[in-house]
Write an enzyme that holds these catalytic residues in place. Sequence first.
Site, PDB file in Angstrom:
ATOM      1  N   SER A 308       0.619  -1.510   0.137  1.00 19.04           N
ATOM      2  CA  SER A 308      -0.085  -0.357   0.082  1.00 19.04           C
ATOM      3  C   SER A 308       1.058   1.186   0.422  1.00 19.04           C
ATOM      4  O   SER A 308       1.508   1.787  -0.926  1.00 19.04           O
ATOM      5  CB  SER A 308      -1.133   0.118   1.352  1.00 19.04           C
ATOM      6  OG  SER A 308      -2.325   0.246   0.562  1.00 19.04           O
ATOM      7  N   GLU A 319       9.272   5.487 -10.752  1.00 19.58           N
ATOM      8  CA  GLU A 319       9.136   5.699 -12.127  1.00 19.58           C
ATOM      9  C   GLU A 319       9.128   7.106 -12.377  1.00 19.58           C
ATOM     10  O   GLU A 319       9.214   7.883 -13.933  1.00 19.58           O
ATOM     11  CB  GLU A 319       7.724   5.338 -11.951  1.00 19.58           C
ATOM     12  CG  GLU A 319       7.001   3.898 -11.803  1.00 19.58           C
ATOM     13  CD  GLU A 319       6.076   3.885 -12.383  1.00 19.58           C
ATOM     14  OE1 GLU A 319       4.884   5.090 -12.959  1.00 19.58           O
ATOM     15  OE2 GLU A 319       5.199   2.010 -12.321  1.00 19.58           O
ATOM     16  N   LYS A 333      -1.406  -3.932  -3.204  1.00 22.31           N
ATOM     17  CA  LYS A 333      -2.412  -3.260  -2.615  1.00 22.31           C
ATOM     18  C   LYS A 333      -3.114  -1.617  -2.936  1.00 22.31           C
ATOM     19  O   LYS A 333      -2.020  -0.914  -2.557  1.00 22.31           O
ATOM     20  CB  LYS A 333      -2.563  -3.277  -1.046  1.00 22.31           C
ATOM     21  CG  LYS A 333      -4.335  -3.046  -0.760  1.00 22.31           C
ATOM     22  CD  LYS A 333      -4.038  -2.579   1.191  1.00 22.31           C
ATOM     23  CE  LYS A 333      -5.339  -2.254   1.530  1.00 22.31           C
ATOM     24  NZ  LYS A 333      -5.266  -0.576   0.943  1.00 22.31           N
TER      25      LYS A 333
END
Length: 475
Positions: A308, A319, A333
Amino acid sequence: MKQKKPISKKLFVGSLLLTAVVSGGVVFSVDHFTNNTLMPNQVASTDELAKVHALYDVLEANYYKKVDTDKLVDGALKGMTEALDDPYTTYLEKPEATELNQSLSDSFEGIGATLTLIDGIPQIAQAPIKDTPAEKAGLKAGDQILAVDGKETTDKTLTEIVNQVRGEKGTDVTLTLKRGDDTFKVTLTRDKIPLYSVASSIDDKHPEIGKIEITTFAEKTATELKEAIESLRKQGATAFVIDLRQNPGGLLDQVSNMASMFLKDGQTIVQLEDRDGTIQKTVASKELDGGFKVTEPTVVLVDGGSASASEIFAGAVNESANIPLIGTKTFGKGTVQTITEYQDGSEVKLTIKKWLTPNKNWIHEKGITPTIEVDYPAFVYATPLPTDQELSLGVSATAVKSLNTYLSGLGYGDLSGEQFTDATKTAVEQFQQDQGLSVTGVVDAQTVKKIQEAAATLLKEKDAMYERALVELEK
């Protein structure tokens, strides 16, 4: 029927990081019907909860025992979100809500595992807290708890089960667990479980590298991270290893503030998508990080227990800032919850959105594959060794397969299979001798404890993921 009126909302939460979580309900209000029988014309109403109204009245008026109406309401609330088949949307009665709120306190005494109730069966909700009895004993997310100290958990509330598992430091608790097709018992010695967010240190052999371990994303974690980095810089650190392994997540605002420190202003941290497909993008900014930036070389460690909010951080820095991730695939999640409190002390934790990485990847039930994959030793994934039975020459069982895996990982030969062979016996005897135990060749509870301790020590001393991070930073 009594109403439960919401009085406030908490910050979004990114995971099941709390001490006890229950499946169930949502809030609604209804009026009483005048009749006490469920007739078709009663439910043919524009009120979608007409059947609920009618059944409530029938039970209250006609059930052969006196009805606790509060239990009726709570049961209805739980049933509503159980129907959603979403383990992260839960109605919490006051005791469970109290447990949830206490989970962000300084510490508690227990085993260090988070429990949830799914289809009436308690299970480990996520990876145990690091360096706790649960982690050292090899408990895993998804392990079902069938009994506590020999008492079955069937038909018990989560609060009752948590109270059984928790206890004073130094006392023992025996859990009967089911993992896949295997059922086994584990005895754990309760300890004080610190709920710190950030721990930092300078590497002993590489004084230019600072290691920062983030165990959860709590209310002050962003501040703690900033303070840790400032302290490490003063000690000479010029590069950082951020360790998110076994971190189950936490508060969305905290992970956003923290990720922003590693990104240039304007770079995307996370994207939230509602059920209509509307996307809200969060980007790095001075408003989030207060102008505090980390530009030194950094790598991030992740594993299957990184969930999460941990995945939000990992996805953002990887990224948007090209920071490498090292370890194993993360938990997966990709949803966000909010918590609403009610006047009677109960709460509802509700999934409201899904989150996407900067490149619009939804990692739910898929996880994030690290840039550089480095795995744990095989014994990390083995079923915990039993403490209620002895293993000896000639025994054939799944537990022996785990034993052989542990002994091989600890350097006591190339052992495998479910058969306790002469080679296994020789390895056990050598291990017992090395540990100062009675050399019997029989694996008893004391030998199991020493094997678990030796495995935990080996993981710390020969941390392949961390060692690979050092190599990456030295390039």
